[in-house]
Scaffold this motif. Structure first.
Motif, PDB file in Angstrom:
ATOM      1  N   GLY A 257       0.832  -1.190   0.000  1.00  0.00           N
ATOM      2  CA  GLY A 257       0.000   0.000   0.000  1.00  0.00           C
ATOM      3  C   GLY A 257       0.870   1.243   0.000  1.00  0.00           C
ATOM      4  O   GLY A 257       2.039   1.216   0.398  1.00  0.00           O
ATOM      5  N   GLU A 258       0.295   2.343  -0.418  1.00  0.00           N
ATOM      6  CA  GLU A 258       1.069   3.566  -0.638  1.00  0.00           C
ATOM      7  C   GLU A 258       1.741   4.082   0.628  1.00  0.00           C
ATOM      8  O   GLU A 258       2.885   4.521   0.604  1.00  0.00           O
ATOM      9  CB  GLU A 258       0.149   4.644  -1.218  1.00  0.00           C
ATOM     10  N   GLU A 259       1.048   4.013   1.762  1.00  0.00           N
ATOM     11  CA  GLU A 259       1.578   4.629   2.980  1.00  0.00           C
ATOM     12  C   GLU A 259       2.788   3.879   3.528  1.00  0.00           C
ATOM     13  O   GLU A 259       3.742   4.486   4.015  1.00  0.00           O
ATOM     14  CB  GLU A 259       0.481   4.694   4.049  1.00  0.00           C
ATOM     15  N   ARG A 260       2.774   2.546   3.445  1.00  0.00           N
ATOM     16  CA  ARG A 260       3.825   1.757   4.080  1.00  0.00           C
ATOM     17  C   ARG A 260       4.914   1.294   3.121  1.00  0.00           C
ATOM     18  O   ARG A 260       5.904   0.695   3.546  1.00  0.00           O
ATOM     19  CB  ARG A 260       3.215   0.530   4.768  1.00  0.00           C
ATOM     20  N   ALA A 261       4.738   1.531   1.836  1.00  0.00           N
ATOM     21  CA  ALA A 261       5.687   1.017   0.848  1.00  0.00           C
ATOM     22  C   ALA A 261       7.005   1.783   0.916  1.00  0.00           C
ATOM     23  O   ALA A 261       7.081   2.951   0.546  1.00  0.00           O
ATOM     24  CB  ALA A 261       5.094   1.122  -0.554  1.00  0.00           C
ATOM     25  N   THR A 262       8.035   1.131   1.415  1.00  0.00           N
ATOM     26  CA  THR A 262       9.373   1.720   1.450  1.00  0.00           C
ATOM     27  C   THR A 262      10.368   0.685   0.957  1.00  0.00           C
ATOM     28  O   THR A 262      10.136  -0.526   1.066  1.00  0.00           O
ATOM     29  CB  THR A 262       9.778   2.148   2.874  1.00  0.00           C
ATOM     30  N   GLY A 263      11.477   1.176   0.443  1.00  0.00           N
ATOM     31  CA  GLY A 263      12.522   0.258   0.021  1.00  0.00           C
ATOM     32  C   GLY A 263      13.031  -0.585   1.170  1.00  0.00           C
ATOM     33  O   GLY A 263      13.354  -1.770   1.005  1.00  0.00           O
ATOM     34  N   GLU A 264      13.088  -0.002   2.352  1.00  0.00           N
ATOM     35  CA  GLU A 264      13.571  -0.733   3.523  1.00  0.00           C
ATOM     36  C   GLU A 264      12.669  -1.921   3.839  1.00  0.00           C
ATOM     37  O   GLU A 264      13.148  -2.981   4.260  1.00  0.00           O
ATOM     38  CB  GLU A 264      13.657   0.207   4.723  1.00  0.00           C
ATOM     39  N   LEU A 265      11.364  -1.764   3.627  1.00  0.00           N
ATOM     40  CA  LEU A 265      10.432  -2.863   3.884  1.00  0.00           C
ATOM     41  C   LEU A 265      10.706  -4.038   2.952  1.00  0.00           C
ATOM     42  O   LEU A 265      10.709  -5.198   3.384  1.00  0.00           O
ATOM     43  CB  LEU A 265       8.994  -2.373   3.722  1.00  0.00           C
ATOM     44  N   LEU A 266      10.940  -3.764   1.680  1.00  0.00           N
ATOM     45  CA  LEU A 266      11.220  -4.850   0.742  1.00  0.00           C
ATOM     46  C   LEU A 266      12.513  -5.570   1.113  1.00  0.00           C
ATOM     47  O   LEU A 266      12.585  -6.803   1.077  1.00  0.00           O
ATOM     48  CB  LEU A 266      11.315  -4.311  -0.686  1.00  0.00           C
ATOM     49  N   LEU A 267      13.532  -4.813   1.507  1.00  0.00           N
ATOM     50  CA  LEU A 267      14.805  -5.440   1.883  1.00  0.00           C
ATOM     51  C   LEU A 267      14.670  -6.227   3.187  1.00  0.00           C
ATOM     52  O   LEU A 267      15.314  -7.265   3.366  1.00  0.00           O
ATOM     53  CB  LEU A 267      15.891  -4.377   2.004  1.00  0.00           C
ATOM     54  N   ALA A 268      13.818  -5.764   4.101  1.00  0.00           N
ATOM     55  CA  ALA A 268      13.575  -6.518   5.334  1.00  0.00           C
ATOM     56  C   ALA A 268      12.853  -7.829   5.032  1.00  0.00           C
ATOM     57  O   ALA A 268      13.174  -8.875   5.612  1.00  0.00           O
ATOM     58  CB  ALA A 268      12.761  -5.676   6.317  1.00  0.00           C
ATOM     59  N   ALA A 269      11.884  -7.777   4.119  1.00  0.00           N
ATOM     60  CA  ALA A 269      11.178  -9.001   3.736  1.00  0.00           C
ATOM     61  C   ALA A 269      12.143  -9.999   3.102  1.00  0.00           C
ATOM     62  O   ALA A 269      12.099 -11.206   3.388  1.00  0.00           O
ATOM     63  CB  ALA A 269      10.040  -8.668   2.776  1.00  0.00           C
ATOM     64  N   ALA A 270      13.023  -9.499   2.244  1.00  0.00           N
ATOM     65  CA  ALA A 270      14.025 -10.379   1.635  1.00  0.00           C
ATOM     66  C   ALA A 270      14.934 -10.979   2.700  1.00  0.00           C
ATOM     67  O   ALA A 270      15.245 -12.183   2.667  1.00  0.00           O
ATOM     68  CB  ALA A 270      14.841  -9.594   0.615  1.00  0.00           C
ATOM     69  N   HIS A 271      15.357 -10.160   3.650  1.00  0.00           N
ATOM     70  CA  HIS A 271      16.223 -10.633   4.733  1.00  0.00           C
ATOM     71  C   HIS A 271      15.537 -11.753   5.513  1.00  0.00           C
ATOM     72  O   HIS A 271      16.156 -12.776   5.847  1.00  0.00           O
ATOM     73  CB  HIS A 271      16.554  -9.455   5.654  1.00  0.00           C
ATOM     74  N   ARG A 272      14.247 -11.569   5.782  1.00  0.00           N
ATOM     75  CA  ARG A 272      13.507 -12.595   6.531  1.00  0.00           C
ATOM     76  C   ARG A 272      13.479 -13.919   5.768  1.00  0.00           C
ATOM     77  O   ARG A 272      13.630 -14.997   6.364  1.00  0.00           O
ATOM     78  CB  ARG A 272      12.069 -12.111   6.792  1.00  0.00           C
ATOM     79  N   LEU A 273      13.308 -13.856   4.465  1.00  0.00           N
ATOM     80  CA  LEU A 273      13.245 -15.087   3.683  1.00  0.00           C
ATOM     81  C   LEU A 273      14.615 -15.748   3.548  1.00  0.00           C
ATOM     82  O   LEU A 273      14.714 -16.980   3.528  1.00  0.00           O
ATOM     83  CB  LEU A 273      12.645 -14.796   2.305  1.00  0.00           C
ATOM     84  N   VAL A 274      15.667 -14.948   3.465  1.00  0.00           N
ATOM     85  CA  VAL A 274      17.014 -15.533   3.434  1.00  0.00           C
ATOM     86  C   VAL A 274      17.332 -16.166   4.789  1.00  0.00           C
ATOM     87  O   VAL A 274      17.964 -17.225   4.857  1.00  0.00           O
ATOM     88  CB  VAL A 274      18.070 -14.472   3.057  1.00  0.00           C
ATOM     89  N   GLN A 275      16.878 -15.538   5.873  1.00  0.00           N
ATOM     90  CA  GLN A 275      17.034 -16.150   7.200  1.00  0.00           C
ATOM     91  C   GLN A 275      16.430 -17.551   7.227  1.00  0.00           C
ATOM     92  O   GLN A 275      16.979 -18.470   7.843  1.00  0.00           O
ATOM     93  CB  GLN A 275      16.318 -15.313   8.266  1.00  0.00           C
ATOM     94  N   ALA A 276      15.281 -17.690   6.578  1.00  0.00           N
ATOM     95  CA  ALA A 276      14.566 -18.968   6.594  1.00  0.00           C
ATOM     96  C   ALA A 276      15.233 -20.019   5.715  1.00  0.00           C
ATOM     97  O   ALA A 276      14.937 -21.213   5.845  1.00  0.00           O
ATOM     98  CB  ALA A 276      13.118 -18.758   6.145  1.00  0.00           C
TER      99      ALA A 276
END
Length: 328
Positions: A43-62
């Motif tokens: 969504g427009e309000e929460r969409a940040t580059g940092e969020l996408l990189l955090a999501a990627a980090h979480r999946l690499v952790q897994a």
């Protein structure tokens, strides 16, 4: 789509000079419509580059044995960004696109920078001295409450004038280091070995439970992957708080501040860091003597609210994450 790409470009600039890995990944994601499109799930309000990189980090952790983990120092990787990093990252995300979208749609970036406790300790110590006894500590806009362990950490402030200034308990599990400079005409602050805290509470929109494995893993993922020292400090601070968890309240940190403060019957000191809040009206409404140790906009200020009067003193300017104080 254009907004997602724009947010990724902004984040790449923010990461420049701080995180080579995240600058590399965000700048390339900004030019890749397929990868950038994953961020639109936020969504427009929460969409940040940092969020996408955090999501990627979480999946690499897994999937810590995936080849991409070689580029993640947080997972023991030792490779610097090279010509293989982006293709690996791109394929990794697109092959897991539904999981990426699910994360960015439901999570928010939660910053837990425990090094900022070193910036706030002098202000809290000054408030405790003015209070003349044990204080109640409240962290407003908290996520995991790491700043509530402020009295349990030790501090080493490196100065040009007096060498190392040590504060906090000598046998603390977590030691924080901070450079301390003096502005022209300033004198070194006198820092006590201990600050007596009789009660603690945190308030935030969605406080995180450090005992919850999924919540804890997400908080880890929000730490930039090529800053393993920050991750180590987060882990140690979390261990300190787990031994005696503070009371965390879900609510608006301004409108509901009383929910955290009212049960505390000793002088109140509220701390914030990077919150963007104005707590003065809420503190005034409490109708009690209170202090606000604020690390906002790269300044540390101590604000006192007493009998309807508000006084504010700028104590220092700072680096963003707790590396340096310039005492005023």
């Amino acid at each position: 789509m254009d907004l997602a790409q724009q947010r990724l470009r902004v984040f790449a600039r923010e990461a420049s000079g701080i995180s080579p890995l995240y600058e590399h990944l965000a700048s390339r994601a900004a030019e890749d419509p397929e990868v950038a499109d994953l961020l639109t799930a936020a969504g427009e309000e929460r969409a940040t580059g940092e969020l996408l990189l955090a999501a990627a980090h979480r999946l690499v952790q897994a999937e810590p044995f995936h080849r991409l983990s070689n580029y993640y120092p947080s997972l023991g990787g030792t490779y610097g960004a090279d010509e293989n990093t982006w293709p690996l990252f791109r394929d990794f995300l697109l092959e897991r696109s539904e999981r990426v979208r699910a994360l960015v749609a439901t999570q928010v970036v939660q910053a837990n920078e425990v090094r900022r406790a070193a910036l706030l300790y002098p202000a809290v110590a000054a408030a405790a001295k003015q209070a003349g006894g044990p204080i109640g500590l409240v962290e407003a806009a908290t996520t995991a409450g790491l700043l509530l362990g402020l009295d349990q950490y030790s501090y080493r402030y490196q100065t040009a004038e007096a060498g190392q200034v040590v504060a906090g308990p000598a046998k603390a599990a977590l030691g924080l280091h901070c450079a301390l400079e003096l502005a022209p005409g300033a004198v070194l602050p006198k820092l006590p070995k201990t600050v007596k805290v009789a009660a603690k509470a945190g308030i935030g929109v969605a406080p995180a439970d450090l005992a919850d494995e999924d919540a804890y893993a997400w908080l880890e993922a929000c730490v930039w992957a090529d800053q393993p020292e920050r991750l180590r400090l987060f882990g140690v601070a979390s261990g300190v708080l787990r031994k005696n968890p503070p009371r965390l309240v879900a609510g608006d940190p301004v409108a509901d501040l009383a929910k955290a403060a009212d049960p505390i019957d000793v002088p109140l000191v509220v701390v914030t860091s990077g919150s963007g809040l104005d707590l003065v009206p809420a503190l005034s409404a409490l109708d009690r003597d209170s202090w606000w140790a604020a690390h906002e906009e790269r300044e540390v200020r101590l604000i006192r609210v007493r009998d309807g009067e508000v006084s504010s003193t700028t104590l220092a300017t700072t680096e963003a994450h707790g590396q340096r104080l310039v005492w005023q």
